[in-house]
Design a protein around this motif. Structure first.
Motif, mmCIF file in Angstrom:
data_model
loop_
_atom_site.group_PDB
_atom_site.id
_atom_site.type_symbol
_atom_site.label_atom_id
_atom_site.label_comp_id
_atom_site.label_asym_id
_atom_site.label_seq_id
_atom_site.Cartn_x
_atom_site.Cartn_y
_atom_site.Cartn_z
ATOM 1 N N ALA A 113 2.505 2.647 8.567
ATOM 2 C CA ALA A 113 1.120 2.628 9.049
ATOM 3 C C ALA A 113 0.191 1.943 8.048
ATOM 4 O O ALA A 113 -0.639 1.098 8.432
ATOM 5 N N ARG A 114 0.322 2.279 6.782
ATOM 6 C CA ARG A 114 -0.588 1.745 5.769
ATOM 7 C C ARG A 114 -0.363 0.255 5.511
ATOM 8 O O ARG A 114 -1.283 -0.449 5.090
ATOM 9 N N ASN A 115 0.856 -0.208 5.751
ATOM 10 C CA ASN A 115 1.152 -1.624 5.537
ATOM 11 C C ASN A 115 1.169 -2.411 6.848
ATOM 12 O O ASN A 115 1.614 -3.561 6.879
ATOM 13 N N ASP A 116 0.672 -1.782 7.910
ATOM 14 C CA ASP A 116 0.494 -2.428 9.217
ATOM 15 C C ASP A 116 1.787 -3.054 9.734
ATOM 16 O O ASP A 116 1.805 -4.191 10.212
ATOM 17 N N TYR A 130 0.844 -1.194 0.000
ATOM 18 C CA TYR A 130 0.000 0.000 0.000
ATOM 19 C C TYR A 130 0.880 1.245 0.000
ATOM 20 O O TYR A 130 1.671 1.459 0.917
ATOM 21 N N GLU A 134 4.446 6.788 6.963
ATOM 22 C CA GLU A 134 3.133 6.553 6.375
ATOM 23 C C GLU A 134 3.069 5.149 5.761
ATOM 24 O O GLU A 134 2.060 4.451 5.892
ATOM 25 N N PHE A 135 4.152 4.723 5.138
ATOM 26 C CA PHE A 135 4.225 3.361 4.609
ATOM 27 C C PHE A 135 4.057 2.337 5.734
ATOM 28 O O PHE A 135 3.361 1.330 5.575
ATOM 29 N N ALA A 173 1.499 5.538 -0.357
ATOM 30 C CA ALA A 173 0.956 6.714 0.322
ATOM 31 C C ALA A 173 1.188 7.926 -0.546
ATOM 32 O O ALA A 173 2.074 7.934 -1.406
ATOM 33 N N SER A 174 0.401 8.946 -0.339
ATOM 34 C CA SER A 174 0.600 10.191 -1.065
ATOM 35 C C SER A 174 1.936 10.806 -0.667
ATOM 36 O O SER A 174 2.251 10.915 0.523
#
Length: 235
Positions: free
Chosen positions: A52-55, A34, A49-50, A36-37
């Protein structure tokens, strides 16, 4: 004069994404699924952000950011020969830099979320680095938000060139609403370009009073810069 790089001066998103994915998996052991912007963010901010989005959860005391930055630089360096094949200079970028270089008492550099080695590679690939004093620029490798990078860059310019660069005479050219906001916080005047994913209305909503469709008309660019600094100086 401060310039953002990605989608303002160059578009090398494909190469950057590949380097991000390699560095992320190398450091965390987890594939980057996933994204991120990245607009208006530094590489440090993008990394978290990576996560967080990829858990991906860090262990107590684990600090992989420096390893990610190192891996990102190495991964990008291995892909430098792909920059011109899979990327491009934004329309009018070279002419715009050349036009600004002709302004009296003006120094050009960058404030970018990209780490320094990768930023230099992006610009050099398209022959844009010669117009810029990159020794005083603000880069994502410094781990500061862009508003702070703008202020630090202004101070470096003053020290390096022995001349004061007042806030009202500092212009930041970018395509990102987050950068427009950072310019205002960092006491620079934003000149926005509709060359990224943001619309003109989004850029104006972020605070940009001067918005260009692109960089293909150097006279319009110089007019926007003169208007921005004249209004700010008068205020």
């Amino acid at each position: 004069m401060l310039w953002n790089i990605d989608l303002t001066l160059v578009d090398v998103a494909q190469v950057t994404r590949a380097a991000y994915a390699e560095a992320f998996e190398r450091v965390t052991g987890v594939p980057l699924v996933y994204l991120a912007s990245t607009g208006g963010r530094t590489d440090s901010e993008v990394f978290f952000e990576f996560l967080a989005r990829n858990d991906v959860r860090l262990e107590p005391g684990e600090e992989p950011l420096s390893d990610f930055i190192d891996a990102l630089g190495e991964g990008f360096a291995r892909r430098r020969d792909q920059l011109t094949a899979r990327g491009r200079a934004m329309p009018g970028a070279q002419a715009a830099l050349a036009a600004v270089a002709g302004l009296e008492d003006t120094v050009q550099t960058v404030v970018t979320g990209t780490i320094m080695s990768n930023a230099v590679a992006k610009l050099a690939a398209f022959g844009l680095d010669g117009y810029l004093d990159l020794s005083i620029g603000g880069f994502g490798s410094e781990h500061y938000p862009k508003a702070s990078l703008i202020q630090f860059t202004r101070m470096r310019a003053a020290q390096a060139h022995g001349s004061d660069f007042p806030e009202w005479a500092t212009v930041y050219i970018t395509d990102s609403p987050r950068d427009v906001e950072a310019a205002i916080i960092g006491h620079a005047t934003p000149v926005a370009v509709v060359s990224g994913s943001a619309t003109e209305s989004q850029l104006r909503a972020a605070g940009a009073k001067h918005v260009l469709e692109d960089l293909t008309d150097p006279k319009r660019l110089l007019g926007a810069v003169r208007e921005a600094t004249a209004v700010a100086g008068a205020g």
